[in-house]
Design a protein around this motif. Structure first.
Motif, PDB file in Angstrom:
ATOM      1  N   LEU A 199      48.810  32.098  30.047  1.00  0.00           N
ATOM      2  CA  LEU A 199      50.037  32.694  29.519  1.00  0.00           C
ATOM      3  C   LEU A 199      49.926  32.879  28.005  1.00  0.00           C
ATOM      4  O   LEU A 199      50.314  33.918  27.459  1.00  0.00           O
ATOM      5  N   GLY A 200      49.365  31.859  27.337  1.00  0.00           N
ATOM      6  CA  GLY A 200      49.189  31.945  25.889  1.00  0.00           C
ATOM      7  C   GLY A 200      48.303  33.118  25.507  1.00  0.00           C
ATOM      8  O   GLY A 200      48.605  33.850  24.560  1.00  0.00           O
ATOM      9  N   ALA A 201      47.227  33.322  26.278  1.00  0.00           N
ATOM     10  CA  ALA A 201      46.301  34.422  25.980  1.00  0.00           C
ATOM     11  C   ALA A 201      47.008  35.766  26.149  1.00  0.00           C
ATOM     12  O   ALA A 201      46.852  36.685  25.333  1.00  0.00           O
ATOM     13  N   SER A 202      47.817  35.876  27.217  1.00  0.00           N
ATOM     14  CA  SER A 202      48.511  37.135  27.474  1.00  0.00           C
ATOM     15  C   SER A 202      49.538  37.425  26.372  1.00  0.00           C
ATOM     16  O   SER A 202      49.624  38.550  25.867  1.00  0.00           O
ATOM     17  N   MET A 203      50.288  36.401  25.966  1.00  0.00           N
ATOM     18  CA  MET A 203      51.277  36.613  24.909  1.00  0.00           C
ATOM     19  C   MET A 203      50.598  36.770  23.543  1.00  0.00           C
ATOM     20  O   MET A 203      51.096  37.488  22.679  1.00  0.00           O
ATOM     21  N   GLY A 204      49.438  36.106  23.373  1.00  0.00           N
ATOM     22  CA  GLY A 204      48.660  36.306  22.152  1.00  0.00           C
ATOM     23  C   GLY A 204      48.219  37.760  22.033  1.00  0.00           C
ATOM     24  O   GLY A 204      48.269  38.355  20.948  1.00  0.00           O
ATOM     25  N   ALA A 205      47.829  38.345  23.164  1.00  0.00           N
ATOM     26  CA  ALA A 205      47.412  39.757  23.156  1.00  0.00           C
ATOM     27  C   ALA A 205      48.613  40.658  22.844  1.00  0.00           C
ATOM     28  O   ALA A 205      48.501  41.630  22.086  1.00  0.00           O
ATOM     29  N   PHE A 206      49.773  40.326  23.416  1.00  0.00           N
ATOM     30  CA  PHE A 206      51.011  41.069  23.093  1.00  0.00           C
ATOM     31  C   PHE A 206      51.243  41.044  21.581  1.00  0.00           C
ATOM     32  O   PHE A 206      51.484  42.082  20.949  1.00  0.00           O
ATOM     33  N   GLY A 207      51.148  39.856  20.979  1.00  0.00           N
ATOM     34  CA  GLY A 207      51.387  39.715  19.536  1.00  0.00           C
ATOM     35  C   GLY A 207      50.358  40.477  18.717  1.00  0.00           C
ATOM     36  O   GLY A 207      50.688  41.107  17.713  1.00  0.00           O
ATOM     37  N   TRP A 208      49.104  40.404  19.179  1.00  0.00           N
ATOM     38  CA  TRP A 208      48.036  41.115  18.477  1.00  0.00           C
ATOM     39  C   TRP A 208      48.340  42.615  18.418  1.00  0.00           C
ATOM     40  O   TRP A 208      48.246  43.246  17.359  1.00  0.00           O
ATOM     41  N   GLU A 209      48.736  43.162  19.580  1.00  0.00           N
ATOM     42  CA  GLU A 209      48.961  44.610  19.653  1.00  0.00           C
ATOM     43  C   GLU A 209      50.151  45.045  18.789  1.00  0.00           C
ATOM     44  O   GLU A 209      50.061  46.031  18.059  1.00  0.00           O
ATOM     45  N   ILE A 210      51.255  44.291  18.862  1.00  0.00           N
ATOM     46  CA  ILE A 210      52.380  44.734  18.029  1.00  0.00           C
ATOM     47  C   ILE A 210      52.097  44.451  16.548  1.00  0.00           C
ATOM     48  O   ILE A 210      52.539  45.193  15.689  1.00  0.00           O
ATOM     49  N   GLY A 211      51.328  43.406  16.257  1.00  0.00           N
ATOM     50  CA  GLY A 211      50.977  43.114  14.863  1.00  0.00           C
ATOM     51  C   GLY A 211      50.082  44.192  14.277  1.00  0.00           C
ATOM     52  O   GLY A 211      50.265  44.615  13.129  1.00  0.00           O
ATOM     53  N   LEU A 212      49.128  44.636  15.084  1.00  0.00           N
ATOM     54  CA  LEU A 212      48.233  45.699  14.611  1.00  0.00           C
ATOM     55  C   LEU A 212      49.030  46.993  14.415  1.00  0.00           C
ATOM     56  O   LEU A 212      48.846  47.714  13.423  1.00  0.00           O
ATOM     57  N   ALA A 213      49.946  47.273  15.359  1.00  0.00           N
ATOM     58  CA  ALA A 213      50.811  48.458  15.214  1.00  0.00           C
ATOM     59  C   ALA A 213      51.630  48.343  13.926  1.00  0.00           C
ATOM     60  O   ALA A 213      51.756  49.310  13.171  1.00  0.00           O
ATOM     61  N   PHE A 214      52.155  47.162  13.674  1.00  0.00           N
ATOM     62  CA  PHE A 214      52.953  46.931  12.465  1.00  0.00           C
ATOM     63  C   PHE A 214      52.127  47.255  11.216  1.00  0.00           C
ATOM     64  O   PHE A 214      52.597  47.921  10.291  1.00  0.00           O
ATOM     65  N   GLN A 215      50.863  46.786  11.197  1.00  0.00           N
ATOM     66  CA  GLN A 215      50.016  47.020  10.030  1.00  0.00           C
ATOM     67  C   GLN A 215      49.702  48.502   9.866  1.00  0.00           C
ATOM     68  O   GLN A 215      49.669  49.028   8.751  1.00  0.00           O
ATOM     69  N   ILE A 216      49.476  49.179  10.983  1.00  0.00           N
ATOM     70  CA  ILE A 216      49.170  50.619  10.910  1.00  0.00           C
ATOM     71  C   ILE A 216      50.376  51.371  10.338  1.00  0.00           C
ATOM     72  O   ILE A 216      50.230  52.240   9.472  1.00  0.00           O
ATOM     73  N   ILE A 217      51.580  51.010  10.801  1.00  0.00           N
ATOM     74  CA  ILE A 217      52.797  51.649  10.270  1.00  0.00           C
ATOM     75  C   ILE A 217      52.917  51.343   8.773  1.00  0.00           C
ATOM     76  O   ILE A 217      53.254  52.217   7.970  1.00  0.00           O
TER      77      ILE A 217
END
Lengths: 328, 328
Positions: free
Chosen positions: B197-215
């Protein structure tokens, strides 16, 4: 090897193997899968320094029969925190020579020196979380906070010639003695318990750490750069009024005081330390500070008396003398 | 309150009480028995920011029914680490306006900004060691290491117009997405266990964090300083070649490429971003980057599908949209 380095090697003999383990551990921690980081950590691994703090963790552990297989790792964490403070100090001081190797901020820029210090702190904390007990993480994160508060207080008290000795010692204690104290406390009580013993050894570390800082401040006003191995006169350039100068100032008359302040503050003075030495006789102030350091070390050594005789206890005693006699 | 702030307040409603606890915890941590430190922490407590990372810790905890009374403290640790990176970033960037409050390095000097950042890191780690589980200390010290490596890599790759998108995303991921990822992983699995579960939510955070940085990188080349609330054009001034510029450069002909490089590198250009906008049409590059951010957010939202419906899940979904639409 210089005579001082030779003596240091001699007194760390009871923890010779532990020091090798500590260094291997540090080296492993500095390895990073990034060419840019690797290039920087290769560079900093060249200025090894005295490793007094890590040595203390292990000597105190040995002297109390409390040594565990994790002591070298605890020592590595302590040394990495110290290394992080050095890297950030170099940014703060604008220093260009440390231990005869160009500082990180000279070779790269300040930006990268800030990040490298942060990296070292993070690695140190990360390493501490792999230990079997949380004592190391707890004590050292709190100590790091104290170090920072001490440095911030010191920055706020620049050019404060009216500072009391107590004020000076509180700041020097926070920025330097606190890590010596934590090293000795951890050496005595890691992985846990033994709070009374920890407090006593923490006080031992505090006293020798404060003595070390006082000597350092004396060397900065009266040392020879070629011997000390780092720039001298930094404190005068940075507006840090240290114990030998505070004493000199307190004993000076109105006119001398103005000249001392001028040496610190007149714009565009090329050699502030040279000017300070011209306008004031620093010797009595330095003598006073050295005597204070001597008292601190003697007080520290009395805390060792209950310990059983042995090589580790003897080394701790010699370390006190070493601190008082060091020229670098 | 701006409409964006209003929406953010709305989507954090399911953890409203937790956010108040988190802020109280942070405030307590910033209290220090030193006037010099207190003066600085008072100042930084005024730029509160979006607190997205702390909000994520608690929203993910709620969405998974894993919320504990320690989640607000975990969130405070995450936010304090973020605050430390901001304070040090300001030193690195030489920025003078952050969130419409003068930066620490403008109000005091760089030296003190370095120390204040160190103090915040130390406080954060110290706070993490008071929690009942070591997971927070372990994950966040390792994440801090990654953040630093990302920043160091970024500094090493300045003016690198040939960087691949993969290289850019690796760096942006390390320096930004890694803390979002850790926040979400901790939210889901603190105090421990639940690695999948941690890995799956970690991936969720990674993706929105990377999107945040791109924006963020898009806003820096096409945003309006008055709306964004911090300087724009920083990246061009600092030689950071971000995704919208990399795409623009890759699509440009020989002559345009030279003009883009000149906008970054010619000495004494007063308005590099203005020059860049003159010599290149950034729009297609920005569009491409925004589309990539959209893909990342959609991928992240798919990871939420197995979750039971409820206010926390809805907020996480809205947070994705919020990141894509933000103008500040």
């Amino acid at each position: 090897m210089s005579p001082a380095r030779g003596r240091l090697a001699e007194l760390s003999a009871p923890v010779h193997d532990g020091l090798a383990e500590m260094r291997a551990c540090q080296l492993e921690q500095l390895t990073e899968d990034s060419a840019a980081v690797g290039d920087m950590t290769d560079h900093i691994s060249r200025f090894r320094g005295k490793q007094l703090r890590g040595t203390l963790v292990m000597l105190v552990g040995r002297a109390h029969g409390a040594y565990t297989s994790e002591h070298p790792t605890v020592a590595a964490v302590v040394e990495m925190i110290h290394l992080a403070t050095l890297v950030h100090d170099d940014v703060l001081d604008g220093a260009t020579v440390r231990r005869r190797v160009a500082c990180v901020n000279e070779r790269w820029d300040n930006q990268v020196a800030v990040l490298l210090g942060d990296f070292l702190y993070a690695r140190a904390f990360s390493l501490s979380t792999t230990l079997s007990s949380r004592l190391c993480s707890r004590l050292l994160s709190d100590t790091t906070r104290k170090l920072c508060v001490g440095e911030i207080e010191q920055a706020a008290r620049r050019y404060d010639f009216e500072m009391t000795q107590e004020g000076y010692e509180r700041i020097a204690g926070a920025k330097t003695a606190s890590l010596y104290s934590a090293a000795c406390e951890l050496g005595a009580r890691y992985p846990g318990g033994n709070e009374e013993l920890g407090a006593s050894m923490g006080a031992f570390g505090w006293e020798i750490g404060l003595a070390f800082q006082i000597i350092d401040d004396c060397l900065d006003v009266c040392g020879d750069q070629a011997v000390v191995g780092k720039n001298v006169g930094n404190d005068v350039d940075d507006g840090k009024v240290t114990l030998p100068v505070l004493r000199t100032y307190a004993a000076a008359d109105h006119q001398e005081r103005a000249a001392i302040r001028d040496a610190y503050t007149l714009p565009d003075l090329p050699d502030r330390l040279g000017r300070l030495r011209e306008v004031a006789d620093l010797e009595p102030g330095v003598e006073y500070a050295l005597a204070r350091a001597g008292d601190l070390v003697r007080g520290a050594l009395r805390r060792l008396e209950p310990l059983a005789e042995g090589p580790a206890k003897r080394s701790l005693e010699q370390l006190g003398e070493f601190i008082l006699e060091r020229k670098w």
